[in-house]
Structure formats: structure tokens, C-alpha cells
Design a protein around this motif. Sequence first.
Motif, PDB file in Angstrom:
ATOM      1  N   SER A   1       0.820  -1.213   0.000  1.00 49.38           N
ATOM      2  CA  SER A   1       0.000   0.000   0.000  1.00 49.38           C
ATOM      3  C   SER A   1       0.853   1.262   0.000  1.00 49.38           C
ATOM      4  CB  SER A   1      -0.946   0.000   1.204  1.00 49.38           C
ATOM      5  OG  SER A   1      -0.202  -0.124   2.416  1.00 49.38           O
ATOM      6  N   ARG A   2       2.032   1.213   0.649  1.00 55.37           N
ATOM      7  CA  ARG A   2       2.885   2.399   0.717  1.00 55.37           C
ATOM      8  C   ARG A   2       3.628   2.651  -0.593  1.00 55.37           C
ATOM      9  NH1 ARG A   2       4.408   0.026   5.672  1.00 55.37           N
ATOM     10  NH2 ARG A   2       6.458  -0.481   4.790  1.00 55.37           N
ATOM     11  N   LEU A   3       4.037   1.573  -1.236  1.00 50.04           N
ATOM     12  CA  LEU A   3       4.903   1.706  -2.395  1.00 50.04           C
ATOM     13  C   LEU A   3       4.154   1.658  -3.723  1.00 50.04           C
ATOM     14  CD1 LEU A   3       7.871   1.928  -3.286  1.00 50.04           C
ATOM     15  CD2 LEU A   3       7.965  -0.569  -3.279  1.00 50.04           C
ATOM     16  N   PHE A   4       3.254   0.684  -3.837  1.00 46.49           N
ATOM     17  CA  PHE A   4       2.611   0.469  -5.132  1.00 46.49           C
ATOM     18  C   PHE A   4       1.341   1.310  -5.255  1.00 46.49           C
ATOM     19  CE2 PHE A   4       4.843  -3.618  -4.253  1.00 46.49           C
ATOM     20  CZ  PHE A   4       5.883  -3.394  -5.139  1.00 46.49           C
ATOM     21  N   ARG A   5       1.547   2.595  -5.417  1.00 46.49           N
ATOM     22  CA  ARG A   5       0.447   3.532  -5.565  1.00 46.49           C
ATOM     23  C   ARG A   5      -0.100   3.492  -6.992  1.00 46.49           C
ATOM     24  NH1 ARG A   5       4.447   6.005  -2.786  1.00 46.49           N
ATOM     25  NH2 ARG A   5       5.223   7.036  -4.680  1.00 46.49           N
ATOM     26  N   PRO A   6      -1.323   3.959  -7.186  1.00 50.19           N
ATOM     27  CA  PRO A   6      -1.886   3.985  -8.543  1.00 50.19           C
ATOM     28  C   PRO A   6      -0.953   4.697  -9.523  1.00 50.19           C
ATOM     29  CG  PRO A   6      -3.580   4.487  -6.932  1.00 50.19           C
ATOM     30  CD  PRO A   6      -2.281   4.460  -6.186  1.00 50.19           C
ATOM     31  N   GLY A   7      -0.780   4.100 -10.680  1.00 52.91           N
ATOM     32  CA  GLY A   7       0.072   4.690 -11.701  1.00 52.91           C
ATOM     33  C   GLY A   7       1.518   4.266 -11.633  1.00 52.91           C
ATOM     34  N   LEU A   8       1.932   3.572 -10.527  1.00 48.82           N
ATOM     35  CA  LEU A   8       3.333   3.174 -10.404  1.00 48.82           C
ATOM     36  C   LEU A   8       3.748   2.227 -11.530  1.00 48.82           C
ATOM     37  CD1 LEU A   8       6.030   3.110  -8.846  1.00 48.82           C
ATOM     38  CD2 LEU A   8       5.109   1.207  -7.513  1.00 48.82           C
ATOM     39  N   ALA A   9       2.848   1.282 -11.863  1.00 49.61           N
ATOM     40  CA  ALA A   9       3.199   0.284 -12.865  1.00 49.61           C
ATOM     41  C   ALA A   9       3.625   0.928 -14.182  1.00 49.61           C
ATOM     42  CB  ALA A   9       2.032  -0.675 -13.091  1.00 49.61           C
TER      43      ALA A   9
ATOM     44  N   PHE B   1      13.779  -2.406 -12.381  1.00 51.00           N
ATOM     45  CA  PHE B   1      12.642  -1.723 -13.000  1.00 51.00           C
ATOM     46  C   PHE B   1      12.439  -0.378 -12.305  1.00 51.00           C
ATOM     47  CE2 PHE B   1      12.033  -6.133 -13.986  1.00 51.00           C
ATOM     48  CZ  PHE B   1      11.426  -6.165 -15.234  1.00 51.00           C
ATOM     49  N   GLY B   2      12.181   0.676 -13.109  1.00 52.90           N
ATOM     50  CA  GLY B   2      11.966   2.008 -12.565  1.00 52.90           C
ATOM     51  C   GLY B   2      12.400   3.048 -13.591  1.00 52.90           C
ATOM     52  N   PRO B   3      12.731   4.254 -13.152  1.00 53.99           N
ATOM     53  CA  PRO B   3      12.777   4.678 -11.748  1.00 53.99           C
ATOM     54  C   PRO B   3      11.449   5.233 -11.264  1.00 53.99           C
ATOM     55  CG  PRO B   3      13.700   6.382 -13.136  1.00 53.99           C
ATOM     56  CD  PRO B   3      13.301   5.267 -14.064  1.00 53.99           C
ATOM     57  N   PHE B   4      11.335   5.367  -9.929  1.00 50.99           N
ATOM     58  CA  PHE B   4      10.179   5.972  -9.292  1.00 50.99           C
ATOM     59  C   PHE B   4      10.636   6.541  -7.954  1.00 50.99           C
ATOM     60  CE2 PHE B   4      10.450   1.519  -8.205  1.00 50.99           C
ATOM     61  CZ  PHE B   4      10.277   1.484  -6.832  1.00 50.99           C
ATOM     62  N   GLU B   5       9.792   7.268  -7.306  1.00 49.39           N
ATOM     63  CA  GLU B   5      10.156   7.891  -6.034  1.00 49.39           C
ATOM     64  C   GLU B   5       9.722   7.013  -4.866  1.00 49.39           C
ATOM     65  OE1 GLU B   5       9.559  12.123  -3.599  1.00 49.39           O
ATOM     66  OE2 GLU B   5       8.751  11.869  -5.636  1.00 49.39           O
ATOM     67  N   SER B   6      10.571   6.906  -3.859  1.00 49.33           N
ATOM     68  CA  SER B   6      10.233   6.131  -2.650  1.00 49.33           C
ATOM     69  C   SER B   6      10.871   6.808  -1.446  1.00 49.33           C
ATOM     70  CB  SER B   6      10.735   4.693  -2.773  1.00 49.33           C
ATOM     71  OG  SER B   6      12.136   4.621  -2.532  1.00 49.33           O
ATOM     72  N   GLY B   7      10.603   6.264  -0.284  1.00 48.74           N
ATOM     73  CA  GLY B   7      11.174   6.801   0.952  1.00 48.74           C
ATOM     74  C   GLY B   7      12.404   6.050   1.411  1.00 48.74           C
ATOM     75  N   VAL B   8      13.075   5.333   0.519  1.00 48.38           N
ATOM     76  CA  VAL B   8      14.232   4.545   0.903  1.00 48.38           C
ATOM     77  C   VAL B   8      15.355   5.447   1.436  1.00 48.38           C
ATOM     78  CG1 VAL B   8      15.230   4.594  -1.415  1.00 48.38           C
ATOM     79  CG2 VAL B   8      15.818   2.739   0.137  1.00 48.38           C
ATOM     80  N   ARG B   9      16.042   4.968   2.458  1.00 51.60           N
ATOM     81  CA  ARG B   9      17.176   5.680   3.029  1.00 51.60           C
ATOM     82  C   ARG B   9      18.436   4.864   2.782  1.00 51.60           C
ATOM     83  NH1 ARG B   9      14.904   7.815   8.921  1.00 51.60           N
ATOM     84  NH2 ARG B   9      13.175   9.076   8.072  1.00 51.60           N
ATOM     85  N   PRO B  10      19.190   5.182   1.737  1.00 48.62           N
ATOM     86  CA  PRO B  10      20.342   4.346   1.370  1.00 48.62           C
ATOM     87  C   PRO B  10      21.420   4.333   2.443  1.00 48.62           C
ATOM     88  CG  PRO B  10      20.331   6.407   0.131  1.00 48.62           C
ATOM     89  CD  PRO B  10      19.020   6.338   0.845  1.00 48.62           C
TER      90      PRO B  10
ATOM     91  N   SER C   1      14.381   5.586  -7.458  1.00 48.57           N
ATOM     92  CA  SER C   1      14.323   4.254  -6.845  1.00 48.57           C
ATOM     93  C   SER C   1      14.006   3.189  -7.889  1.00 48.57           C
ATOM     94  CB  SER C   1      13.272   4.230  -5.732  1.00 48.57           C
ATOM     95  OG  SER C   1      13.633   5.102  -4.684  1.00 48.57           O
ATOM     96  N   TYR C   2      14.380   1.951  -7.559  1.00 50.83           N
ATOM     97  CA  TYR C   2      14.181   0.829  -8.470  1.00 50.83           C
ATOM     98  C   TYR C   2      13.727  -0.401  -7.695  1.00 50.83           C
ATOM     99  CZ  TYR C   2      16.901   3.600 -11.780  1.00 50.83           C
ATOM    100  OH  TYR C   2      17.340   4.594 -12.601  1.00 50.83           O
ATOM    101  N   LEU C   3      12.930  -1.232  -8.373  1.00 48.11           N
ATOM    102  CA  LEU C   3      12.670  -2.593  -7.905  1.00 48.11           C
ATOM    103  C   LEU C   3      13.669  -3.492  -8.606  1.00 48.11           C
ATOM    104  CD1 LEU C   3       8.799  -3.131  -7.833  1.00 48.11           C
ATOM    105  CD2 LEU C   3      10.365  -2.971  -5.900  1.00 48.11           C
ATOM    106  N   ILE C   4      14.487  -4.167  -7.829  1.00 49.35           N
ATOM    107  CA  ILE C   4      15.590  -4.961  -8.374  1.00 49.35           C
ATOM    108  C   ILE C   4      15.332  -6.431  -8.057  1.00 49.35           C
ATOM    109  CG2 ILE C   4      18.091  -5.293  -8.369  1.00 49.35           C
ATOM    110  CD1 ILE C   4      18.185  -2.357  -7.170  1.00 49.35           C
ATOM    111  N   PHE C   5      15.338  -7.264  -9.087  1.00 46.17           N
ATOM    112  CA  PHE C   5      15.099  -8.697  -8.940  1.00 46.17           C
ATOM    113  C   PHE C   5      16.437  -9.431  -9.078  1.00 46.17           C
ATOM    114  CE2 PHE C   5      11.119  -6.844 -10.107  1.00 46.17           C
ATOM    115  CZ  PHE C   5      10.139  -7.630  -9.507  1.00 46.17           C
TER     116      PHE C   5
END
Length: 508
Positions: free
Chosen positions: A68-76, A91-100, A124-128
Motif C-alpha cells: 500500500s505504501r509503495l505500489f500507488r496507482p500509476g506506479l506500474a 525496473f523504474g525509476p520511481f520515487e520512494s522513501g528509501v534511506r540508502p 528508486s528501483y525494484l531490483i530482482f
Amino acid sequence: MEIHLDGERIEVPAGARLGDILPGRDVRCSVAVILPTLEEDAAESQEVRFVTSAGDMVVEMADPGVVSRLFRPGLAERLRLHWQDRYAAAFGPFESGVRPAREPGRYERGDVILGCGGYDPTQSYLIFARMRHTADYGAPADGGVIGRVVTGRGLLDRIAEGDRIIEVERIFRHADRSHAVITHDAAFQLEDGMQVISYVEGEVLGFGGDGIDTRVARSVEHFLLSVQSGRFLVDRSSSTHIADAHLVPTKVPAEFSGPRLEGTITVRTAGKSSGAVYIYTQGVSASPAHTVVGRVVHGIELVRFAGEGDLLAIRVEPEQFDLVGFTLAGAEEFVARRGVSLTADAAEGDRVVVGQTPATTLEVLAAGAVRVATEPSDHVISITLDEAAAPRSVTIFREVTGLKHHAVGKMPLVFRFEDVSLFKPKIGKGVGIIPENTPAGEVPAFTLAMTNDSRRGAGMVGIRTTPNAEFGPTAEPLTGTNVIGKVLDAGNLAGMREGTTVYVREVK
């Protein structure tokens, strides 16, 4: 009737009972029986389906709230393949609250990582992860693993330029309203459509088709030792896990901290429960006090419904590779079956393995070779221990001699006179040896005993070759003597000399 036994459909006659379909089962071990039902509710699971242009993947999330926090409408719409190499696809990029954290993490095939490029959370990225590796993906300090691919892992190797994630959706699964039954009663009546799960199967971290990772060898070895008997005793059960604490306390190194998803197996590395093995039934975040050692690949239903006191049958791949306690001939047969070469320090006579290098299963299998130290069999003393009568003293004895971890332990012979042999294993400070199982009359010959804290020589271990009604095997008064067992092959004591190491093998 049709019964689903450990995932296989079998036909059984009407009136069949549990013992009929599991004739060789240890009757002490519990099994899960899931009753057939027509009434079901839809329940939200921790699984998420990633619909991609190359196919579908199902990911089990460590924290359902991430969805719910990350996969907001339109993210895909922004999850297009941005880069890939042999190790991962992002996959990305997109904005997130990650703290590297600006430090590398260690990843396994199928891990789904939330990271960022240039340490910028707006990129930010989703990395598989495609294979086991170490990398800095601009992830948080815990490594950033937010889930694991549980279905469709083959897709990881087929993702190519131009592919994208089309949709991200939560999966709803049916929750059975009827109760599952945990039983070890062989006479339990079966019904048509029942599911029976009789064992748990696990695979260890660091062991797989793409190679062996020895960086987790010591913690994995502790887990393999814990389940060496093929049994998992549920000492503790909660809403998120079950735990087997029979090797507590044991110091275990923290080698791999990661999310504890459903089915993850960990060992606690700190606190009063250090050495306990945990199997998770719900996902929780990573903990610095837990090191991941494996995962369940069959029987998670049995884990979910098991309660305190249940004994579960468990199988693990690979089998522990510990030759200590084998005869040399037996060790040669064992390594031949495992495809490992063996080098011994001596080959003449009847010998017993008392040491092994490398010491851990993963290191041996990675090297494909093992060296062993041996002793003549008449230099190894066989003993029995009376755990029921002297539980604390026996536990201490196993710990200080090494019998807690291997089939053969050792202790130094420090003094011999007349009919008494005294041994002084190294006991840590603060270890209390309370009086227990102190003899009330004559102590038989070849009794094994330990001096308790009522005497200055606490911790001394002794054997007396003649009976005595006044002094115990450590030459202390009977009130200062804890009887812990007996020696079975007394003749082997005759050749022992002061200053030598005496090897002991427990016969159970």
C-alpha cells in the motif's frame, strides 16, 4: 477415498486410518490433517502478483504494508526495465522513501530489493536478483529485501530489453474456516478429500545448483546439528513462528541477516535463546539477533498449525557432514556416498575419527575433500549419561567435552592414583554445578561423576575402578559428588597416562 498425502493424491479404502497411509512413521511425531470443507472465506495474503510483458511472477512480501505504501496507482506505468546484468534486473525509476546505507548487501536468487540510483530516493528501483551475489544498490541498512519470488523464478532469466511490469496486484487466497487437526494418533479416522502433511522439508542457505556459499557455513552447521535426528521439537509457538530450543544456549555467529518471510528458517544469535532454531509462519522484518539459515520447501502447513510440545519430522538438504565418531572404515563408506575424497592421519588398525577439517558441511562439500584425525578405538572410552537423574550436570558435561556438538568429546586426564582417574575439563566462570543425583550409599565401580559446587574442586570429573561407600569417583565425599553416568569399556582406562587427552563417546 482420495487423500492428499504430502502433495500426492492417493486412493485408500473407506475406513482407512492415519497409520494405514503412514506405516513407517515415528508415532511420536505429529502430522497436520486439513479437513475438507465447502465453506471458504477470501483472505488477503502476503503475496503480490507482478504481471510483466514476459509473464507473471508471484512475490511473497516481507511486510504487507509495503504494497500500500509503495505500489500507488500509476506506479506500474513507470516500472520499465531500466538496466540488467547477469546478477539482477532493475525496473523504474520511481520515487520512494528509501534511506540508502551506502554499503553493499548480500542477496539470493529471487530476492526483490528496493534500492536507488546515485543514493537518490527519487530514482528508486525494484531490483530482482537473478543469482547469489553482493552489491550496493543504494538500499537501506537491512539490505532492502522487501520480498522473494515464490512463483515464476524462471522468468528472472527471460526478462529482456523492452520488458516492463504491467500491473501489481494483491493476491487473495481462500482461508479454510474448518480447523486443521494436529495429531500423532495412528487410529485417526480419515475422510475423503483430507490433506495430510506428515513432515517438513527444508533447504539450507548457501547450498544450491548455482554453487555453495561457505560464508554462512557455521550458522548453517548449527542448524544441521539441531535437526540431525530428523526431529524438530516445538518448544515455543507464537503467531509468527515456532522454535526448537534444545541446543540453547549456544554461540552462533550472525552471518546473514535478512527478512524473515513465511517459511524462513533462522537461528537466534543473541540473548537467552541464542542457539534456538526458528521457522516463520508470517513475515516479519530482519533482526540483528537472527541469522537466516534456510527455508521450508514443503510442509509449511504443518508448521502453521503445530503447537508447543509437538514433535515434527523434518528433512533437510544437504545432510550434515560430520565424521567425528565414525570408525575409519565407516567414514570411508560415508564419503564415498557423498562424492568426497578422504585423507586420514593414519590407516593401520581399528581407528575412530576424533576430528575433521574442514569442520562444516558446506566447506567440505565446496572443497570436495576432507581430512580426519583418528585415534585407536581402544583409546576412546564409551560412556552412558543419566540425563534424567542429573540434567544440569549432564548438560554441562556435554558442553565442556564437546559431546553437545559431536559424537566424540574429549577431556584432559590430570591425575591418577590407585583406583581413581581425575579429569579437568575447562568450565567457564559462573557456571553453577548444583548438587544433584548425589549417592546415598556405595558407589559402584566405573561410575562417572562430577564434583559439585559444595567442594573447592567443583567441575572435576572422576572415575573409580572399585566400589566405595565413603568417597565418590572424584575422591570427594558423597555430598559433593554428582553421579552423571557410567563407563562401559573399563579396560580402555588401563592404558591412560596423566597429561594425555582422553576421548569419550556417548552411547545412547
